[in-house]
Design an enzyme around this catalytic site. Structure first.
Site, PDB file in Angstrom:
ATOM      1  N   TYR A 275      -3.369  -0.267   9.963  1.00 21.17           N
ATOM      2  CA  TYR A 275      -3.221  -0.653   8.549  1.00 21.17           C
ATOM      3  C   TYR A 275      -1.808  -0.321   8.071  1.00 21.17           C
ATOM      4  O   TYR A 275      -1.134  -1.139   7.421  1.00 21.17           O
ATOM      5  CB  TYR A 275      -4.260   0.108   7.727  1.00 21.17           C
ATOM      6  CG  TYR A 275      -4.321  -0.194   6.261  1.00 21.17           C
ATOM      7  CD1 TYR A 275      -3.643   0.607   5.348  1.00 21.17           C
ATOM      8  CD2 TYR A 275      -5.079  -1.253   5.775  1.00 21.17           C
ATOM      9  CE1 TYR A 275      -3.727   0.355   3.989  1.00 21.17           C
ATOM     10  CE2 TYR A 275      -5.163  -1.505   4.414  1.00 21.17           C
ATOM     11  CZ  TYR A 275      -4.495  -0.697   3.523  1.00 21.17           C
ATOM     12  OH  TYR A 275      -4.567  -0.941   2.176  1.00 21.17           O
TER      13      TYR A 275
ATOM     14  N   SER B  19       0.850  -1.203   0.000  1.00 22.21           N
ATOM     15  CA  SER B  19       0.000   0.000   0.000  1.00 22.21           C
ATOM     16  C   SER B  19       0.881   1.247   0.000  1.00 22.21           C
ATOM     17  O   SER B  19       2.086   1.170   0.262  1.00 22.21           O
ATOM     18  CB  SER B  19      -0.876  -0.010   1.265  1.00 22.21           C
ATOM     19  OG  SER B  19      -1.430   1.276   1.526  1.00 22.21           O
TER      20      SER B  19
HETATM   21  C1  GCO Z   1      -6.977   5.153   3.162  1.00 24.34           C
HETATM   22  C2  GCO Z   1      -7.100   4.281   1.936  1.00 24.34           C
HETATM   23  C3  GCO Z   1      -5.753   3.634   1.623  1.00 24.34           C
HETATM   24  C4  GCO Z   1      -5.825   2.955   0.263  1.00 24.34           C
HETATM   25  C5  GCO Z   1      -4.578   2.245  -0.147  1.00 24.34           C
HETATM   26  C6  GCO Z   1      -3.486   3.212  -0.442  1.00 24.34           C
HETATM   27  O1  GCO Z   1      -7.862   5.133   4.021  1.00 24.34           O
HETATM   28  O2  GCO Z   1      -5.958   5.875   3.222  1.00 24.34           O
HETATM   29  O3  GCO Z   1      -8.097   3.299   2.123  1.00 24.34           O
HETATM   30  O4  GCO Z   1      -5.430   2.746   2.647  1.00 24.34           O
HETATM   31  O5  GCO Z   1      -6.860   2.042   0.267  1.00 24.34           O
HETATM   32  O6  GCO Z   1      -4.177   1.316   0.824  1.00 24.34           O
HETATM   33  O7  GCO Z   1      -2.378   2.466  -0.919  1.00 24.34           O
END
Ligand code: GCO
Length: 263
Positions: free
Chosen positions: A159, A146
């Site tokens: 995340y 990501s």
């Molecule tokens: C967020 C997004 C990101 C994208 C992606 C970026 O809330 O910033 O959902 O997480 O989905 O992962 O690479």
């Protein structure tokens, strides 16, 4: 000259591929001739619908429901897939969740759930798929990283921690398995128009405007934009590429951005 990007007849397992980026990569690899093994854990109906959608495009597809965070389920599923479909040539660890909660408000259980699915499950699934790839001295593993593998952002700490860890897990898998002719790389999607980003993408949402201005390509990615990177990292064309994270991000990571009064 042989087609370096030929993946016809290869078996590709894509976790979390009933929708979103996983489905988009399934279509891309399937249209390039691979047999697609769809995975999900929410419902058999969603898996059946995804398989039907792929078959409607002439893609050879089958579906298997299993929880990627449960090692015994993964072990049994991999054995079942390899006996019923064939050896897994390509594994895309795509299954993932996000919880947008400020750190001080986040429950430990929420943090652990995100890390479990986004970081621990790629370890679990790769561990069981890689054993066959190592025996066969051939295989491709792609971990879906990501922007948050490189950058932080408010409210997505769990995340980001998971996707940052997945970047390093990718490099360590390459360190341990590349000598067996297994290539392990990552794809780092930028901001794509999916269900996962829908809440922050609606017209007029400040984040939507921010991403459009922050992305040199000045748009959200279309999930089909990932197919080329997935085919490249699944094919002979990437046989000497290992531990690399290929960012498909419209240029976000290339720039610090620009003031609002600049074109
Ligand atoms: C967020 C997004 C990101 C994208 C992606 C970026 O809330 O910033 O959902 O997480 O989905 O992962 O690479």
């Amino acid at each position: 000259m042989t087609n370096l990007f030929d993946i016809k007849g290869k078996v590709a397992l894509i976790t979390g591929s009933t929708h979103g980026l996983g489905m988009a990569m399934a279509k891309g690899l399937g249209q390039a001739g691979a047999t697609i093994v769809v995975n999900g854990n929410s419902s058999q109906e969603k898996i059946d619908t995804a398989v039907a959608e792929l078959k409607a495009e002439g893609i050879n597809a089958v579906g298997y429901k299993f929880n990627v965070t449960e090692e015994q389920e993964v072990k049994a599923a991999v054995q079942k897939i390899e006996s019923e479909v064939g050896p897994i040539d390509i594994l895309i660890n795509n299954a993932g969740i996000i919880k947008r909660i400020p750190l001080l408000d986040m429950e430990v259980s929420d943090f652990r759930e995100v890390v479990d699915i986004d970081l621990v499950s790629p370890f679990i699934v790769s561990k069981h798929v890689a054993k066959g790839m190592i025996d066969r001295r051939q295989g491709k593993i792609i971990n879906i990283c990501s922007m948050m593998s490189e950058l932080g952002r408010n409210t997505v700490s769990a995340y980001a921690a998971a996707k940052g860890g997945l970047k390093m897990l990718t490099k360590n898998m390459a360190t341990e398995w590349a000598k067996y002719n297994v290539q392990i790389n990552g794809i780092g999607p930028g901001y794509f128009a999916t269900e996962q980003t829908k809440p922050i993408r609606v017209d007029g949402h400040p984040f939507n405007d921010f991403i459009i201005s922050r992305t040199p390509a000045a748009k959200w990615g279309d999930p089909s934009d990932l197919a080329g990177a997935a085919i490249f990292l699944s094919s002979k064309a990437s046989d000497f590429v290992n531990g690399h994270i290929l960012y498909v991000d419209g240029g976000i990571l290339a720039t610090i951005g620009k003031p609002s009064n600049e074109e």
